[in-house]
Design a protein around this motif. Sequence first.
Motif, mmCIF file in Angstrom:
data_model
loop_
_atom_site.group_PDB
_atom_site.id
_atom_site.type_symbol
_atom_site.label_atom_id
_atom_site.label_comp_id
_atom_site.label_asym_id
_atom_site.label_seq_id
_atom_site.Cartn_x
_atom_site.Cartn_y
_atom_site.Cartn_z
ATOM 1 N N SER A 138 22.371 30.546 31.922
ATOM 2 C CA SER A 138 22.302 31.849 31.801
ATOM 3 C C SER A 138 22.831 32.789 32.774
ATOM 4 N N ASP B 251 21.119 34.774 34.430
ATOM 5 C CA ASP B 251 20.482 34.735 35.722
ATOM 6 C C ASP B 251 20.907 33.889 36.767
ATOM 7 N N ASP B 252 21.637 32.830 36.263
ATOM 8 C CA ASP B 252 22.093 31.797 37.244
ATOM 9 C C ASP B 252 23.333 32.369 38.002
ATOM 10 N N LYS C 82 23.390 35.470 39.139
ATOM 11 C CA LYS C 82 22.915 36.386 40.355
ATOM 12 C C LYS C 82 23.137 35.743 41.695
ATOM 13 N N GLY D 116 26.283 40.353 38.783
ATOM 14 C CA GLY D 116 25.477 39.910 40.022
ATOM 15 C C GLY D 116 26.136 38.917 40.898
#
Length: 362
Positions: free
Chosen positions: A167, A169-170, A172, A190
Motif C-alpha cells: 500500500s 503506507d508501505d 513512507k 513519502g
Amino acid sequence: MNRRKLLKTAAGAAVASTAIAAPAIAQSAPALRWRLTTSFPKTLDTLYGACDMFAKAIADLSDQKFQISVYGPGEVVPAFQVFDAVANNTVEMGNSASYYYIGKDLAFAFGTAVPFGLNTRQMNAWLAYGGGLDVLNELYGTFGIYGVPFGNTTAQMGGWFRKEIKSLDDLKGLKFRVGGVAGQVLSRLGIVPQQIPPGDIYPALEKGTIDAAEWIGPYDDEKLGFLKVAPYYYYPGWWEGCANGFLYINSAKWAELPKLYQNMVTIAAGQVAADLTAKYDARNAAAIKRLVAAGAQLRPFSNDILDASFKATNELFAEVSAKNPKFKALYDSTIAFRNEQYQWHQVCEATYDNYMIRRIRA
C-alpha cells in the motif's frame, strides 16, 4: 561485348575509381584521436558495450583514421560528471542519461524519461519527427553541447525492495535509489529518494544504506546482483516507460569535425541505438525467467500506488511548467505527442498485443 570482356572492363573501372577516390577521402579524413567517457560501468555489456561498439564502428568507417578511446566511470570523471566533462572539453564526447543533470534544469529529464511519459517507440518517433531532438539540442546548446540519441533501454522495471510493498503506507520513509525527476514525484508519496551512481547501487543496498533500488530491467539487474539482497521485484517502472541515452559532443569540437566524420558519428550512433534496444528486448525475456527461477518475487505496483503517482506527477509538472518555460515547452510537446500516439495504438498496436498475450496464456 562478351561476358568476360564486360567483367574485365568493369574491374578496370573500379580500380580507376578507387585510385581517384582514395586521395579525396584521405584529404577529408584527417587522423583524429578522441576520448569518450561514459556513466555506465564496464560490467554492463549493454550500455558500456554500446560505447565500445560505437568506437569500433567509427574506426572501421574511417579506415582507422578516427580513433575513439572509451573510459568508464571514475577513469576520467565520476559517473554523474560526464556532461560537464564534455562541456568544458575535458573529453570530446560522453555517453550518459540526460536526467542525471536535472540540477542544471529540470527540462533535462525529457532527454531520457519522465514519469508517465513516452514509451520506446514513441520516444524514437518524437525525437526524429516530433521536434523533440531539436528542442533538446537548443537546451544542450546553451551548455556548449550537441546531443545525438544513443539508444533506448525500453520500459523499465520498478525496482528491487527488501520488503513487500502492499500500500501507499508501505512507501513512507523508504530510502529508494531512483533516477531523474521520479525522485521529486516519489518524495510527495513519502519516499526518500537517493541518487546513486550505477556502480555504487549494490553496495548501498547490501549495507542497508538504502531500502530499495531501481536500475533498468532483468538483464542488467541480474548482472548487478540485486536479487541477493532484495527479493521483491516490482513492475512497472512508471517513471521510465522508456529510458533514452545520449551521446554528448562538445559543440566546438563537433563544428571542427569534417562533414564526413560528422556523418560517420550520426550513422554509427544510429546503428548503436537500434542494436541496444534490440539487445534489451532479446535478453530481458530470458533474464526474467532466470531471476524468477532463482527466487525473485515478482510483484505489480497496486493501482492505488499507480494512481497516486500519476496524480502527484501531474501536480508537480503543472507547478514546474508555470515557472520554467523550457520545461513547459518540452512537457507540452511530449504529452501532446504521447496522447496522439496512444489514440492510434489503441486501435491497432494495443489490440494486437493484448490478443496475442491472451492467446499465449490460454
